[in-house]
Design a protein around this motif. Sequence first.
Motif, PDB file in Angstrom:
ATOM      1  N   LEU A   1      10.922  -0.695   0.815  1.00  0.00           N
ATOM      2  CA  LEU A   1       9.420  -1.433   1.012  1.00  0.00           C
ATOM      3  C   LEU A   1       9.173  -2.798   0.772  1.00  0.00           C
ATOM      4  N   LYS A   2       8.597  -3.254   2.096  1.00  0.00           N
ATOM      5  CA  LYS A   2       8.571  -4.708   2.142  1.00  0.00           C
ATOM      6  C   LYS A   2       6.955  -4.968   1.676  1.00  0.00           C
ATOM      7  N   LYS A   3       6.673  -6.406   1.750  1.00  0.00           N
ATOM      8  CA  LYS A   3       5.384  -6.741   1.446  1.00  0.00           C
ATOM      9  C   LYS A   3       4.352  -6.207   2.369  1.00  0.00           C
TER      10      LYS A   3
ATOM     11  N   LYS B   1       3.770  -3.945 -11.849  1.00  0.00           N
ATOM     12  CA  LYS B   1       5.041  -4.459 -11.855  1.00  0.00           C
ATOM     13  C   LYS B   1       5.334  -4.975 -10.289  1.00  0.00           C
ATOM     14  N   LEU B   2       4.624  -4.403  -9.284  1.00  0.00           N
ATOM     15  CA  LEU B   2       5.125  -4.656  -7.930  1.00  0.00           C
ATOM     16  C   LEU B   2       3.932  -5.468  -7.204  1.00  0.00           C
ATOM     17  N   ALA B   3       2.871  -6.089  -7.872  1.00  0.00           N
ATOM     18  CA  ALA B   3       1.861  -6.912  -7.293  1.00  0.00           C
ATOM     19  C   ALA B   3       2.399  -8.166  -6.770  1.00  0.00           C
ATOM     20  N   ASP B   4       3.373  -8.704  -7.291  1.00  0.00           N
ATOM     21  CA  ASP B   4       4.007  -9.793  -6.845  1.00  0.00           C
ATOM     22  C   ASP B   4       4.784  -9.806  -5.622  1.00  0.00           C
ATOM     23  N   GLN B   5       5.405  -8.385  -5.319  1.00  0.00           N
ATOM     24  CA  GLN B   5       6.103  -8.139  -4.175  1.00  0.00           C
ATOM     25  C   GLN B   5       5.219  -7.850  -3.262  1.00  0.00           C
ATOM     26  N   GLY B   6       3.745  -7.622  -3.317  1.00  0.00           N
ATOM     27  CA  GLY B   6       2.771  -7.446  -2.291  1.00  0.00           C
ATOM     28  C   GLY B   6       2.890  -6.072  -1.867  1.00  0.00           C
ATOM     29  N   ILE B   7       3.504  -5.213  -2.823  1.00  0.00           N
ATOM     30  CA  ILE B   7       3.287  -3.637  -2.738  1.00  0.00           C
ATOM     31  C   ILE B   7       2.193  -3.074  -3.541  1.00  0.00           C
ATOM     32  N   ARG B   8       1.187  -2.449  -3.181  1.00  0.00           N
ATOM     33  CA  ARG B   8       0.117  -1.913  -3.704  1.00  0.00           C
ATOM     34  C   ARG B   8       0.403  -0.485  -4.209  1.00  0.00           C
TER      35      ARG B   8
ATOM     36  N   TYR C   1      -7.204  -5.246  -1.136  1.00  0.00           N
ATOM     37  CA  TYR C   1      -7.635  -6.025  -2.615  1.00  0.00           C
ATOM     38  C   TYR C   1      -7.636  -5.121  -3.698  1.00  0.00           C
ATOM     39  N   VAL C   2      -7.006  -3.791  -3.586  1.00  0.00           N
ATOM     40  CA  VAL C   2      -7.093  -2.673  -4.241  1.00  0.00           C
ATOM     41  C   VAL C   2      -5.786  -2.304  -4.882  1.00  0.00           C
ATOM     42  N   THR C   3      -5.479  -2.419  -6.074  1.00  0.00           N
ATOM     43  CA  THR C   3      -4.039  -1.819  -6.636  1.00  0.00           C
ATOM     44  C   THR C   3      -4.358  -1.371  -8.240  1.00  0.00           C
TER      45      THR C   3
END
Length: 286
Positions: A167-169, A208-215, A270-272
């Motif tokens: 999974l990518k950004k 955990k994954l917000a910094d990777q751009g994964i929602r 903008y939802v996670t």
Amino acid sequence: MSSEYTKTLPSQTQDRQPGREAEMRPRPDYEPRYPGSDRLKDKVALITGGDSGIGRAVSVLFAREGADIAIVYLEENEDAQETKRLVEREGRRCLTIAGDVGDSGFARAAVDRTIKQFGKLDVLVNNAAEQHPQKEIGDITPDQLDRTFRTNLYGYFYMTQAALPHLKKGAAIVNTTSVTAYRGSPELLDYSATKGAILAFTRSLAKKLADQGIRVNGVAPGPIWTPLIPSTFTADKVEKFGADTPMKRPGQPNEVAPSFLFLACEDSSYVTGSVLHPNGGDPTES
């Protein structure tokens, strides 16, 4: 469910889980309600429990929005082939993968097959589940407890662990929890416990994954007409299924699938860590 509720469905049961959509009367509504608008154009989505019910509706809707689909299912081959036909009718490719999501080795193999077939993975939908009602907590055997947690919770962990390296950004994970995670269910203690754990897993993984751009988000359906219902409950409960909601009926899978689409596409950029509640008006604590 008390006798005061009106009948919502024909009386019926199925004698094995997972249930078969092909045997349901009436068949659940899976058809998307509107033309596609390329919201998932050329994306690849892997959907567990994608053969029937909510998973089928999500698969067909994602395909209409431009995604190629890999569906994971246990062993309901007839339902899986019908979903494959429906996805291909939308002009997209569909890979069917049979196996047990509660097996970490199978989860890795399912992701590997998806990558081999499509070259990438953009959206993971963790949706496969099972439930086994019991009147008393003492009636829940160790085997049932292990099986329910292995499918409903471990499977989400295993599929996520296998998918994350690919999974990518901009990728999205959508987990199916349940209204029972919020209001409880006295005869589905182990199932409700797994759905509460999925809620916590979703919120924690989102951070955990917000910094990777994964929602990472969730959907908490209420009573939805899927194969899980006739394969779980007695005929008298099936025929009143959903009657205790404010809308006084069960929901259809195609009334739930748009929640998954919103959370999978850029409309929700903008939802996670959030959960949507298609539940017929059943009040919940969000």
